[in-house]
Design a protein around this motif. Structure first.
Motif, PDB file in Angstrom:
ATOM      1  N   UNK A   7      25.899 -27.445   1.139  1.00 14.51           N
ATOM      2  CA  UNK A   7      25.705 -27.343   2.596  1.00 14.51           C
ATOM      3  C   UNK A   7      25.668 -25.891   3.080  1.00 14.51           C
ATOM      4  N   UNK A   8      26.476 -25.018   2.470  1.00 13.51           N
ATOM      5  CA  UNK A   8      26.469 -23.610   2.878  1.00 13.51           C
ATOM      6  C   UNK A   8      25.119 -22.963   2.577  1.00 13.51           C
ATOM      7  N   UNK A   9      24.558 -23.267   1.419  1.00 11.79           N
ATOM      8  CA  UNK A   9      23.238 -22.735   1.075  1.00 11.79           C
ATOM      9  C   UNK A   9      22.140 -23.249   1.988  1.00 11.79           C
ATOM     10  N   UNK A  10      22.201 -24.531   2.322  1.00 13.81           N
ATOM     11  CA  UNK A  10      21.197 -25.101   3.233  1.00 13.81           C
ATOM     12  C   UNK A  10      21.329 -24.529   4.645  1.00 13.81           C
ATOM     13  N   UNK A  11      22.558 -24.304   5.086  1.00 12.77           N
ATOM     14  CA  UNK A  11      22.758 -23.695   6.402  1.00 12.77           C
ATOM     15  C   UNK A  11      22.201 -22.276   6.427  1.00 12.77           C
ATOM     16  N   UNK A  12      22.452 -21.516   5.363  1.00 19.44           N
ATOM     17  CA  UNK A  12      21.904 -20.161   5.287  1.00 19.44           C
ATOM     18  C   UNK A  12      20.379 -20.192   5.254  1.00 19.44           C
ATOM     19  N   UNK A  13      19.816 -21.087   4.482  1.00 25.88           N
ATOM     20  CA  UNK A  13      18.356 -21.198   4.423  1.00 25.88           C
ATOM     21  C   UNK A  13      17.787 -21.552   5.791  1.00 25.88           C
ATOM     22  N   UNK A  14      18.471 -22.422   6.504  1.00 17.92           N
ATOM     23  CA  UNK A  14      18.016 -22.788   7.847  1.00 17.92           C
ATOM     24  C   UNK A  14      18.038 -21.593   8.782  1.00 17.92           C
ATOM     25  N   UNK A  15      19.102 -20.805   8.713  1.00 16.82           N
ATOM     26  CA  UNK A  15      19.197 -19.617   9.562  1.00 16.82           C
ATOM     27  C   UNK A  15      18.137 -18.581   9.190  1.00 16.82           C
ATOM     28  N   UNK A  16      17.887 -18.399   7.901  1.00 19.15           N
ATOM     29  CA  UNK A  16      16.953 -17.365   7.458  1.00 19.15           C
ATOM     30  C   UNK A  16      15.493 -17.734   7.667  1.00 19.15           C
ATOM     31  N   UNK A  17      15.178 -19.008   7.782  1.00 21.39           N
ATOM     32  CA  UNK A  17      13.782 -19.403   7.932  1.00 21.39           C
ATOM     33  C   UNK A  17      13.324 -19.450   9.384  1.00 21.39           C
ATOM     34  N   UNK A  18      14.220 -19.184  10.306  1.00 24.20           N
ATOM     35  CA  UNK A  18      13.850 -19.182  11.721  1.00 24.20           C
ATOM     36  C   UNK A  18      14.050 -17.796  12.299  1.00 24.20           C
ATOM     37  N   UNK A  19      13.077 -17.356  13.038  1.00 22.45           N
ATOM     38  CA  UNK A  19      13.115 -16.022  13.631  1.00 22.45           C
ATOM     39  C   UNK A  19      14.274 -15.931  14.618  1.00 22.45           C
ATOM     40  N   UNK A  20      15.214 -14.991  14.388  1.00 28.15           N
ATOM     41  CA  UNK A  20      16.358 -14.880  15.297  1.00 28.15           C
ATOM     42  C   UNK A  20      15.988 -14.108  16.560  1.00 28.15           C
ATOM     43  N   UNK A  21      16.744 -14.314  17.625  1.00 28.12           N
ATOM     44  CA  UNK A  21      16.552 -13.469  18.805  1.00 28.12           C
ATOM     45  C   UNK A  21      17.057 -12.053  18.502  1.00 28.12           C
ATOM     46  N   UNK A  22      16.919 -11.154  19.463  1.00 25.28           N
ATOM     47  CA  UNK A  22      17.272  -9.750  19.231  1.00 25.28           C
ATOM     48  C   UNK A  22      18.723  -9.556  18.785  1.00 25.28           C
ATOM     49  N   UNK A  23      19.654 -10.181  19.451  1.00 22.00           N
ATOM     50  CA  UNK A  23      21.075 -10.006  19.136  1.00 22.00           C
ATOM     51  C   UNK A  23      21.653 -11.334  18.655  1.00 22.00           C
ATOM     52  N   UNK A  24      21.281 -11.723  17.459  1.00 21.07           N
ATOM     53  CA  UNK A  24      21.713 -13.009  16.923  1.00 21.07           C
ATOM     54  C   UNK A  24      23.087 -12.892  16.270  1.00 21.07           C
ATOM     55  N   UNK A  25      23.948 -13.841  16.575  1.00 20.71           N
ATOM     56  CA  UNK A  25      25.263 -13.900  15.951  1.00 20.71           C
ATOM     57  C   UNK A  25      25.302 -14.882  14.785  1.00 20.71           C
ATOM     58  N   UNK A  26      24.142 -15.460  14.407  1.00 22.34           N
ATOM     59  CA  UNK A  26      24.133 -16.456  13.348  1.00 22.34           C
ATOM     60  C   UNK A  26      24.615 -15.933  12.008  1.00 22.34           C
ATOM     61  N   UNK A  27      24.299 -14.697  11.596  1.00 22.63           N
ATOM     62  CA  UNK A  27      24.843 -14.240  10.309  1.00 22.63           C
ATOM     63  C   UNK A  27      26.376 -14.230  10.300  1.00 22.63           C
ATOM     64  N   UNK A  28      26.973 -13.779  11.378  1.00 24.39           N
ATOM     65  CA  UNK A  28      28.432 -13.793  11.487  1.00 24.39           C
ATOM     66  C   UNK A  28      28.953 -15.227  11.567  1.00 24.39           C
ATOM     67  N   UNK A  29      28.265 -16.069  12.305  1.00 23.43           N
ATOM     68  CA  UNK A  29      28.672 -17.473  12.416  1.00 23.43           C
ATOM     69  C   UNK A  29      28.593 -18.157  11.055  1.00 23.43           C
ATOM     70  N   UNK A  30      27.572 -17.842  10.270  1.00 26.01           N
ATOM     71  CA  UNK A  30      27.455 -18.452   8.942  1.00 26.01           C
ATOM     72  C   UNK A  30      28.653 -18.093   8.074  1.00 26.01           C
ATOM     73  N   UNK A  31      29.055 -16.824   8.095  1.00 29.26           N
ATOM     74  CA  UNK A  31      30.208 -16.390   7.302  1.00 29.26           C
ATOM     75  C   UNK A  31      31.463 -17.146   7.734  1.00 29.26           C
ATOM     76  N   UNK A  32      31.659 -17.290   9.032  1.00 30.30           N
ATOM     77  CA  UNK A  32      32.830 -18.012   9.540  1.00 30.30           C
ATOM     78  C   UNK A  32      32.769 -19.482   9.133  1.00 30.30           C
ATOM     79  N   UNK A  33      31.609 -20.125   9.301  1.00 30.77           N
ATOM     80  CA  UNK A  33      31.469 -21.537   8.926  1.00 30.77           C
ATOM     81  C   UNK A  33      31.758 -21.743   7.440  1.00 30.77           C
ATOM     82  N   UNK A  34      31.250 -20.854   6.608  1.00 33.04           N
ATOM     83  CA  UNK A  34      31.441 -20.987   5.162  1.00 33.04           C
ATOM     84  C   UNK A  34      32.908 -20.750   4.790  1.00 33.04           C
ATOM     85  N   UNK A  35      33.535 -19.757   5.388  1.00 31.06           N
ATOM     86  CA  UNK A  35      34.946 -19.484   5.083  1.00 31.06           C
ATOM     87  C   UNK A  35      35.844 -20.631   5.523  1.00 31.06           C
TER      88      UNK A  35
END
Length: 136
Positions: A90-118
């Motif tokens: 699930x962590x890999x699929x969540x990361x793939x989902x985040x990486x395959x979509x163009x983020x807005x200018x100030x996206x917090x998804x990379x930080x959110x992914x780390x928190x979700x995975x931890x």
């Protein structure tokens, strides 16, 4: 064959197949309960309120199923196998989902992914450890 017997006592091929099945179930759970495109959208054109395609029931479904898999593998297998089998797909699929979509200018998804995975990995380890303690 007992479905709750320790995997270390089973043949190598069976251990590998059970672990692959567990990883497949964890990945299928994510794909079944959570939409691939996680971007927020306006409810109607020109609307400033955004909604997410992620539902409470979807999140609950993923959490319950992944924790049930963690309990199963914690009870049946060695503790160090729980993270790669149950939490990594699930962590890999969540990361793939985040990486395959163009983020807005100030996206917090990379930080959110780390928190979700931890948090998810910690919860999986705790449940697996408790299940391991229940083994006779």
């Amino acid at each position: 064959m007992n479905a709750l017997s320790p995997l270390r006592a089973r043949p190598l091929l069976e251990r590998g197949m059970v672990r692959l099945l567990g990883a497949g179930l964890a990945a299928a759970t994510y794909l079944l309960f959570l939409p691939w495109d996680l971007r927020n959208r306006a409810e109607s054109p020109g609307d400033i309120d955004e909604t997410s395609p992620v539902t409470d029931m979807g999140i609950t479904g993923v959490v319950v199923t992944v924790l049930a898999l963690a309990a199963y593998f914690g009870y049946r297998d060695r503790l160090y196998w729980v993270l790669p089998v149950v939490a990594a797909p699930p962590a890999g699929l969540l990361l793939a989902s985040f990486l395959t979509h163009e983020p807005p200018d100030a996206s917090l998804w990379p930080l959110a992914w780390v928190v979700f995975v931890a948090v998810g990995g910690g919860a999986v380890l705790v449940v697996a450890g408790v299940a391991r303690q229940l083994r006779s």
